[in-house]
Scaffold this motif. Structure first.
Motif, PDB file in Angstrom:
ATOM      1  N   VAL A 206      78.043  -5.653-108.990  1.00  0.00           N
ATOM      2  CA  VAL A 206      77.195  -4.637-107.933  1.00  0.00           C
ATOM      3  C   VAL A 206      76.520  -3.607-108.570  1.00  0.00           C
ATOM      4  N   PRO A 207      75.492  -3.416-109.056  1.00  0.00           N
ATOM      5  CA  PRO A 207      74.963  -2.289-109.581  1.00  0.00           C
ATOM      6  C   PRO A 207      74.334  -1.319-108.544  1.00  0.00           C
ATOM      7  N   HIS A 232      75.266  -9.240-105.051  1.00  0.00           N
ATOM      8  CA  HIS A 232      75.531  -9.845-106.200  1.00  0.00           C
ATOM      9  C   HIS A 232      74.499 -10.817-106.852  1.00  0.00           C
ATOM     10  N   ASP A 233      73.750 -11.526-106.017  1.00  0.00           N
ATOM     11  CA  ASP A 233      72.757 -12.461-106.218  1.00  0.00           C
ATOM     12  C   ASP A 233      71.252 -12.049-106.172  1.00  0.00           C
ATOM     13  N   GLN A 284      76.280  -7.489 -96.989  1.00  0.00           N
ATOM     14  CA  GLN A 284      76.518  -8.695 -97.560  1.00  0.00           C
ATOM     15  C   GLN A 284      76.365  -8.423 -99.041  1.00  0.00           C
ATOM     16  N   LEU A 285      77.509  -7.965 -99.945  1.00  0.00           N
ATOM     17  CA  LEU A 285      77.398  -7.741-101.299  1.00  0.00           C
ATOM     18  C   LEU A 285      78.068  -8.750-101.996  1.00  0.00           C
ATOM     19  N   GLN A 295      81.391  -2.361 -98.198  1.00  0.00           N
ATOM     20  CA  GLN A 295      80.997  -2.861 -97.045  1.00  0.00           C
ATOM     21  C   GLN A 295      81.961  -1.854 -95.880  1.00  0.00           C
ATOM     22  N   VAL A 296      83.354  -1.746 -96.109  1.00  0.00           N
ATOM     23  CA  VAL A 296      84.133  -1.061 -95.105  1.00  0.00           C
ATOM     24  C   VAL A 296      83.548   0.455 -95.176  1.00  0.00           C
TER      25      VAL A 296
END
Length: 730
Positions: A206-207, A232-233, A284-285, A295-296
């Protein structure tokens, strides 16, 4: 009513905003002071304040000339003397500048027509023209967030299959995008740190690109910050207001940290409007790992799908909204900290000084009568004090305990001890230096100044103790500090100085943001401890003029700690910086309301100065003002008798300047002794033999200024025994 003809075209031609700002400054002062002829110093200060206000509110504003500084917030009044001449000359048809009296006013014709309605119409005219000018100057937004985000999302998956080192996409995220975001007009360049990451040595899943307010955090591991997070995608990018995860996870474990972060996110959501932003956890990473941590920890976010990116204008508007919410949160945090600091009803100054005395006594230390009151008055007068005396008398301990008593400790980094080394030879030993790569390596003093300058710390006192200050030549390594101490002036309710580190002297942008134009904050107090012996260096008059010198040479060993069980544990009461901060910078600040007292104090100094002139040791206006301020604070707070206060000032500001071996020095000391004793002496006999003055130490108890008399007697004895004398010989 319409404006008189001379005023109607004054803004027709404008290359800068200065003409409108000058008129607004004049109108402000006319309304406040109810007078039409104004000191150019007042006009200059208000002119600068208006420019600084626009800058601090992130409104469009002409940048200062390069020769003056990078930001108006770091500019001082005297630096814009020549700049002010431009709008004054441009408005010469309606303004009259008296160079002799240094005043500015409207022409007689306009003054005869003056009314509140005219002033109101002129103000509206100036504001309207100012808005028009800034609108014309507004550059088109060149930062293309949409283009940059598209490049990342379309190229990152492929880039991860390629070598990591020096990859163009890594450079885009780490350097190009942060630099472009920094140029946006709503980004506070002095406070905001922008950092991009694609991983450490290997491509990150995750950049991200983070925007951090330095007063809240400078790392994504803790605190709150803004961050662009890429899935990530690369199917989407999220603009989020987020919390640091790493530190809470280390301290609480992952389950405890998750609970803490969720609760904190809910609290922040209740504090801020966060209009248009999602407040759920549907980011949604990745399915697990650090992506889940993000996310949290998210407070609120925007989601941008790769195939449905909004316009560049909308992306920038969204970023502005998040920055405004973030800034509001940081200000709320600073306000809450301030309220906590002031939650306890503050003591009066005399009560606070007594509380400090009690704290020190219960810690098992005893100091001479009036020493704590004297130390407080010295710090209040000027934030540079020298504690002198033989080793082991508690000089360093006094500074530490005094600071502790008002909540400044080593643990909270409000007290810092800096041992001076004999090989220090220039200011870099304190302030820092640039290494061979051009990176700035801050000195310990600079690190304290940076922390004390943070917005959330500006109301806390910071103490720096330079231990054994004269092991090296003070004039060499302390020269920059000595100089800026004399450049203090008021600016938006705070005392500011000339910069210690100029922005242009630093190489990297990060160093410029953190250290550029760093000045001596008004919540920093410098105390040097010195031992005067053959291993140390004497002080020049440049140093002595800028400090009160408190001597620790009279020691009573028969003192013992009090029983702490009976007294109770010593209490620490945190105080606001206003307890110590100077309130007077120039004699004009207090002369009008204290004319008689100041003249009385000055008359005493004039008489003493006449004595000092015989050996060219007389003092100037700097010492006169410092003595008057010390005496005024003492009267105001009723700490010691006025005669005791003047005795201390004679001892601390006058006698340290005296040294020599000539008969002129002896004659001068005898004349000073007359002043200290309050009676005439047989000068001719004492010039031959002054031993009667120093053989009976108790004879000074009835003197007008007993402490000064005792010191003068000591100096006379040294002169007769050794053929040379100085305040500093112990």
């Amino acid at each position: 009513m319409t404006l008189p003809t001379p005023l109607t075209g004054i803004f027709a031609h404008k290359q800068k905003s200065y003409k409108m700002v000058l008129i607004l400054a004049l109108l402000d002062l006319f309304g406040e002071l109810k007078q039409h002829e104004l000191s150019i110093t007042l006009v200059r200060a208000r002119f600068l304040k208006l420019l600084q206000a626009r800058e601090s509110q992130q409104l469009p504003v002409d940048p200062p000339p390069e020769s003056v500084g990078q930001r108006w917030g770091t500019v001082q009044g005297f630096q814009i003397n020549s700049l002010m001449q431009t709008p004054i000359k441009a408005l010469s048809s309606v303004l009259i500048f008296d160079s002799g009296e240094q005043t500015l006013r409207f022409t007689d014709e306009l003054r005869d027509q003056w009314s509140e309605q005219l002033a109101s119409e002129l103000r509206e005219y100036a504001i309207r023209e100012l808005d028009s000018y800034y609108e014309q100057q507004r550059p088109p937004v060149r930062t293309s967030l949409r283009e940059y985000l598209t490049q990342v999302m379309s190229g990152y998956v492929e880039a991860k299959r390629e070598p990591f080192t020096n990859h163009p996409l890594g450079t885009l995220i780490r350097r190009t995008i942060p630099q472009e975001i920094h140029k946006l007009p709503f980004i506070n360049q002095s406070r905001m740190r922008i950092q991009g990451s694609v991983g450490m040595g290997n491509w990150a899943t995750v950049p991200w690109i983070a925007i951090m307010d330095r007063s809240n955090t400078e790392t994504t591991q803790r605190g709150e910050y803004i961050v662009y997070l890429f899935a990530h995608d690369m199917s989407a990018v999220y603009l989020t207001l987020a919390q640091g995860v790493t530190v809470p996870t280390k301290e609480m474990g992952r389950p405890g940290a998750y609970q803490y972060l969720r609760q904190k996110a809910e609290q922040i959501q209740t504090l801020l409007p966060l209009e248009g932003m999602y407040k759920d956890q549907n980011i949604q990473l990745t399915a697990s790992g650090l992506g889940q941590d993000y996310q949290v920890s998210t407070v609120a976010y925007y989601r941008y799908d790769r195939d449905q990116l909004p316009s560049n204008e909308q992306l920038i508007a969204d970023l502005r909204n998040v920055v405004e919410n973030y800034t509001q949160y940081v200000e709320i945090q600073a306000s809450n900290e301030q309220k906590e600091l002031l939650a306890v009803e503050p003591l009066s100054v005399p009560d606070q000084v007594r509380a400090i005395q009690t704290y020190i006594r219960r810690k098992g230390f005893a100091y001479p009568n009036h020493l704590i009151e004297n130390f407080y008055l010295c710090l209040k007068t000027k934030p540079f004090v020298i504690l002198a005396g033989v080793s082991g008398t508690g000089k360093t301990k006094l500074v530490k305990l005094f600071a502790e008593a008002i909540g400044a400790t080593s643990a909270n980094r409000q007290f810092t001890l800096i041992p001076v080394r004999p090989d220090w030879s220039d200011p870099s030993d304190l302030l820092g230096y640039k290494d061979l790569s051009g990176a700035f390596r801050p000195g310990k003093l600079t690190e304290v100044l940076v922390e004390a300058s943070l917005p959330e710390n500006q109301n806390k006192p910071y103490f720096i103790c330079l231990d054994e200050m004269n092991l090296a030549r003070v004039e060499h390594y302390f020269s920059d500090l000595l100089s800026v101490l004399e450049t203090k002036e008021w600016q938006e309710g705070r005392i500011v100085t000339m910069p210690l580190l100029h922005r242009d002297s630093l190489t990297s942008e990060e160093d410029r943001q953190r250290y550029g134009n760093l000045h001596l904050p008004d919540n920093v107090y410098l105390i040097g401890t010195v031992n005067m012996d053959e291993t140390t260096h004497p002080f020049s008059k440049k140093v002595l003029d800028r400090a009160n010198t408190i001597e620790f040479n009279y020691i009573h060993l028969g003192q013992y700690p009090e029983d702490e069980e009976e007294e109770g544990a010593p209490e620490i009461t945190a105080v606001a910086n206003s307890f110590l901060r100077s309130e007077y910078l120039q004699l004009v600040d207090v002369y009008r309301d204290n004319r008689e007292f100041i003249q009385e104090t000055t008359d005493k100094l004039v008489k003493i100065n006449g004595i000092l002139e015989d050996i060219h040791a007389h003092v100037g206006f700097r010492i006169r003002d410092a003595v008057c301020f010390y005496m005024l604070y003492n009267v105001r707070f009723e700490l010691v008798d006025s005669a005791v206060a003047f005795d201390l000032q004679l001892l601390q500001k006058i006698l340290p300047r005296v040294q020599g071996s000539s008969s002129a020095v002896k004659r001068m000391l005898l004349k000073l002794m007359e002043e200290a004793l309050g009676r005439r002496l047989a000068m001719q006999e004492l010039m031959e033999d002054a031993s009667e003055l120093y053989q009976n130490g108790s004879a000074y108890d009835e003197a007008k200024y007993p402490q000064s008399a005792k010191k003068i007697a000591f100096m006379l004895r040294r002169l007769e025994d050794d053929g040379f004398t100085s305040y500093w010989l112990s």
